[in-house]
Scaffold this active site. Structure first.
Site, PDB file in Angstrom:
ATOM      1  CD  GLU A 169      -3.790   6.125  11.200  1.00 35.48           C
ATOM      2  OE1 GLU A 169      -3.345   6.376  10.065  1.00 35.48           O
ATOM      3  OE2 GLU A 169      -4.976   6.156  11.500  1.00 35.48           O
ATOM      4  CG  ASP A 170      -1.602   1.529  10.125  1.00 32.75           C
ATOM      5  OD1 ASP A 170      -2.396   2.096  10.898  1.00 32.75           O
ATOM      6  OD2 ASP A 170      -1.781   1.434   8.900  1.00 32.75           O
ATOM      7  CG  HIS A 219      -1.658   1.289   1.420  1.00 28.59           C
ATOM      8  ND1 HIS A 219      -2.518   1.885   0.523  1.00 28.59           N
ATOM      9  CD2 HIS A 219      -1.552   2.158   2.458  1.00 28.59           C
ATOM     10  CE1 HIS A 219      -2.923   3.050   1.012  1.00 28.59           C
ATOM     11  NE2 HIS A 219      -2.350   3.238   2.183  1.00 28.59           N
TER      12      HIS A 219
HETATM   13 MN    MN Z   1      -2.650   4.696   3.840  1.00 29.00          MN
END
Ligand code: MN
Length: 723
Positions: free
Chosen positions: A84-85, A55
């Site tokens: 964020e992830d 991604h």
């Molecule tokens: Mn993204």
């Protein structure tokens, strides 16, 4: 880290794309970011089952190929989901890649977080809110690329999520992309959203387009052949093609015009892109097209001379083609085309200096701001003043209500500003606030995206301190209004106490006397004096007995007294006319209302004292005439049409050199008004004065009073009145 052959190939492809499209490429930094993101996401999978790294990688390819700006944006897009992830934090990113990259990644994370769990009802406000939170426009580019990739791979998530993301894209991202001039992104986002929101309609239109393709291509060939020949004669370099119609725009036209597919799609569309820097060639080409086919009169649009607010430039015309069918023709240069498709990124490409210096970036940011400012001016929803003041979105913040609606407030607003924005009653009774669920002090500064809830109490009222921290004009003026009202109530109650006392002691004080008394007691003016009385700070008995004892002469000033003034004014104009006549009738002026020239007057017939002249508004007169029937007689001041009468004003203020000069200049400057007399006397550092002057009517006098009030140091101007 040693890359597998597969990953090495991916990295090479990305670097190739960067070299091809970007002005300057820091290959080491991109390689480092590539490896960093690969490592950070190594344990995660996408909904499609692919490794998650695919991604951010695809997003960085979109940035490099589709809206190439600079290598920092490519690096940021590789890293955009790391904070964020994964377990890696912003500090680490700053250390490894610098603050610029870290700030872009942080921005992308923040604006992504905003959408979660909010019902999007005010798309326009959302777009503005996003912009208000984004310092670096590259954040938006990364976010667009991120969204574009998520939309392109939406088939892998569940239908509910598909619908949510698709409608968010249609409501927010597509119009936002349009504002940025990213035409192609806009179309793609719209078509993809359409596909997930209304699958049936999407597939039907797609099927019909496919089935008509051959016919369409044949027609376009027939239409363009003669044009191509002519263009070659003029030795113009061009690209001419049937313009692909976007499914969503066809659908929207079908709905809006309530027409079947066939009628909408019947409109063929051609685009001619000229490889020339000279926009005049577009007009030459227009001339050629119009020679071949008859133009439809009201369908011509020249966006070259007047570009759209997103900098879109093109000529649009519609002509009647073979078999009488309508054909839309767009004519533009290559540069205009790139701006239309790639917006900001293309604009960048055409800058003279192609390396990404600080200054270029700044210019680009300003260019974006321009678009937004002009866009909202065009919207015409706000008045001019507001658009000057508030349209720099840095000056605004957007706050969620508990229901998820958005309210716009000036920057540095507090919960009190928000409360007044909701309703003045909420403001008046606001006692506390919750910001994002936590109770905070009322002077807490709010930030875009905060959710605010106000706690009210009937017994709470605005207080003076609020003025110090509120930011909005609305809150300020409401609080002032409240405080003034409170202040006025106090002053009035003090005045009442004073008047009662005066009446009881049978004393007479006119307005100047009160003022002088106030000054002698060290109050700035009579209002402060009344206020002190109300607050019990003045012993009236003491004060009044002191003034009584004083020699009367002591209080006399060289300033004109009202009696004298009234006599001068009345004689000057030659008295009143009784029933239109000058002579022979005995009359005098009533002491109760002391009419002077300019006042509307009426005569009251008495026994023994002749006619008494009263003001029409005199309370005494109204009482008498009601009781004893009609004993009134018409009187008026002579020559009220064109001639002037004497009037008087009293002026008080701070004494300063030249104040007399200032006052007389102010009067004369208004319609060359004549001054009959002027008297000024000074007490301590204060002056008081009276001016008699010739005025046309009350209106004339009021204008002069207004002007005198604006003279620096003057704090009271009143029409000369008895008191
Ligand atoms: Mn993204």
């Amino acid at each position: 880290m040693i890359l597998t052959p597969k990953h090495q190939k991916m990295l090479d492809d990305l670097l190739d794309a960067c070299r091809k499209h970007l002005p300057a490429v820091n290959e080491d930094l991109i390689t480092k970011a590539f490896k960093f993101a690969l490592e950070a996401h190594k344990n995660d999978l996408r909904a499609s089952g692919e490794p998650y790294f695919s991604h951010p990688y695809d997003v960085s390819l979109i940035v490099a190929r589709e809206f190439p700006l600079d290598d920092v944006t490519v690096v940021s897009s590789l890293l955009h989901d790391v904070v964020e992830d994964t377990d890696f934090n912003l500090e680490l990113l700053t250390r490894e890649f610098g603050t610029e990259v870290a700030e872009i990644v942080d921005g992308v994370t923040k604006i992504s977080g905003l959408f979660r769990g909010q019902e999007i009802t005010q798309a326009e406000n959302y777009r503005k809110m996003l912009l208000s939170m984004v310092r670096d426009v590259r954040v938006i580019l990364v976010k667009f690329a991120d969204r574009l990739h998520n939309m392109r791979t939406l088939e892998f998530v569940n239908p509910e999520k598909q619908r949510r993301i698709a409608s968010e894209t249609l409501d927010i991202y597509a119009p936002f992309a349009n504002r940025f001039g990213l035409g192609r992104v806009k179309w793609e986002l719209e078509d993809l959203s359409f596909k997930y929101l209304n699958k049936e309609a999407y597939e039907e239109i797609a099927k019909k387009i496919k089935s008509k393709r051959k016919e369409r291509e044949a027609y376009i060939k027939k239409f363009t052949e003669p044009i191509i020949e002519k263009l070659k004669e003029y030795s113009l370099n061009f690209d001419i093609s049937g313009r692909p119609k976007h499914l969503y725009s066809i659908y929207r036209k079908m709905v809006r015009r309530n027409k079947p597919f066939e009628e909408i799609y019947d409109l063929f569309a051609i685009r001619i892109i000229l490889d020339t820097p000279n926009s005049n060639d577009c007009f030459t080409t227009l001339g050629i097209v119009n020679q071949m086919y008859m133009p439809v009169a009201d369908r011509f649009k020249d966006y070259i001379s007047i570009p759209k607010t997103n900098n879109y430039q093109s000529i649009h015309t519609t002509v009647v083609g073979p078999e009488g069918r309508l054909v839309e023709v767009q004519i533009r240069t290559q540069k205009m085309h790139e701006v239309a498709e790639k917006g900001v990124a293309a604009h960048w490409k055409y800058k003279e200096n192609k390396t990404a210096s600080e200054k270029d970036m700044e210019g680009w940011v300003n260019w974006i701001r321009d678009i937004f400012e002009n866009a909202s001016k065009e919207d015409g929803r706000k008045d001019l003043l507001e658009s000057f003041k508030l349209n720099l979105y840095n000056d605004e913040i957007y706050i969620f209500t508990p229901k998820g609606d958005l309210r716009r407030l000036p920057a540095k607003s507090t919960p009190v500003d928000y409360a007044f924005e909701i309703h003045s009653k909420v403001g008046y009774h606001c006692i506390g606030a919750k910001v994002n669920g936590k109770i905070v002090p009322l002077d807490t500064m709010l930030h875009s995206g905060d959710q605010v809830e106000i706690i009210t109490s009937k017994n709470q009222h605005p207080n003076k301190n609020w003025i110090k921290f509120v930011a909005s004009h609305k809150a300020k003026s409401e609080i002032r209004k409240w405080l003034n009202k409170e202040e006025e109530d106090i002053i009035n109650s003090g005045k009442e106490l004073w008047e009662k006392k005066i009446k009881k002691l049978k004393l007479s004080f006119n307005i100047q006397d009160v003022f002088k008394l106030a000054l002698s007691l060290k109050y700035e003016n009579q209002k402060y004096f009344y206020r002190a009385i109300a607050e019990g700070k003045v012993n009236l008995d003491e004060v009044l007995s002191a003034t009584k004892d004083k020699d009367k002469k002591d209080r006399e000033s060289p300033v004109l007294e009202f009696e004298n003034f009234a006599n001068i004014a009345r004689n000057d104009i030659g008295g009143v006319l009784v029933e239109g006549k000058v002579d022979g009738i005995l009359y005098s002026y009533a002491k109760c209302c002391n009419p002077i020239p300019g006042d509307p007057v009426v005569g009251y017939i008495t026994i023994g004292e002749g006619i008494k002249i009263h003001r029409k508004t005199c309370n005494n007169l109204l009482r008498m005439s009601n009781k004893e029937g009609n004993k009134l007689i018409a009187v008026n001041w002579p020559g009220s049409d064109s001639s002037y009468f004497v009037s008087g004003v009293t002026v008080m203020g701070e004494d300063s050199p030249g104040i007399l000069n200032e006052i007389s200049h102010t009067i004369v400057a208004y319609q060359n008004t004549n001054i009959k007399s002027i008297n000024i006397s000074t007490i301590n550092s204060t002056f008081e004065g009276s001016v008699t002057l010739y005025v046309k009517d009350i209106e004339h006098l009021n204008r002069i009073i207004d002007r005198l009030k604006k003279v620096k140091g003057v704090f009271s101007v009143e029409r000369f009145e008895s008191n």
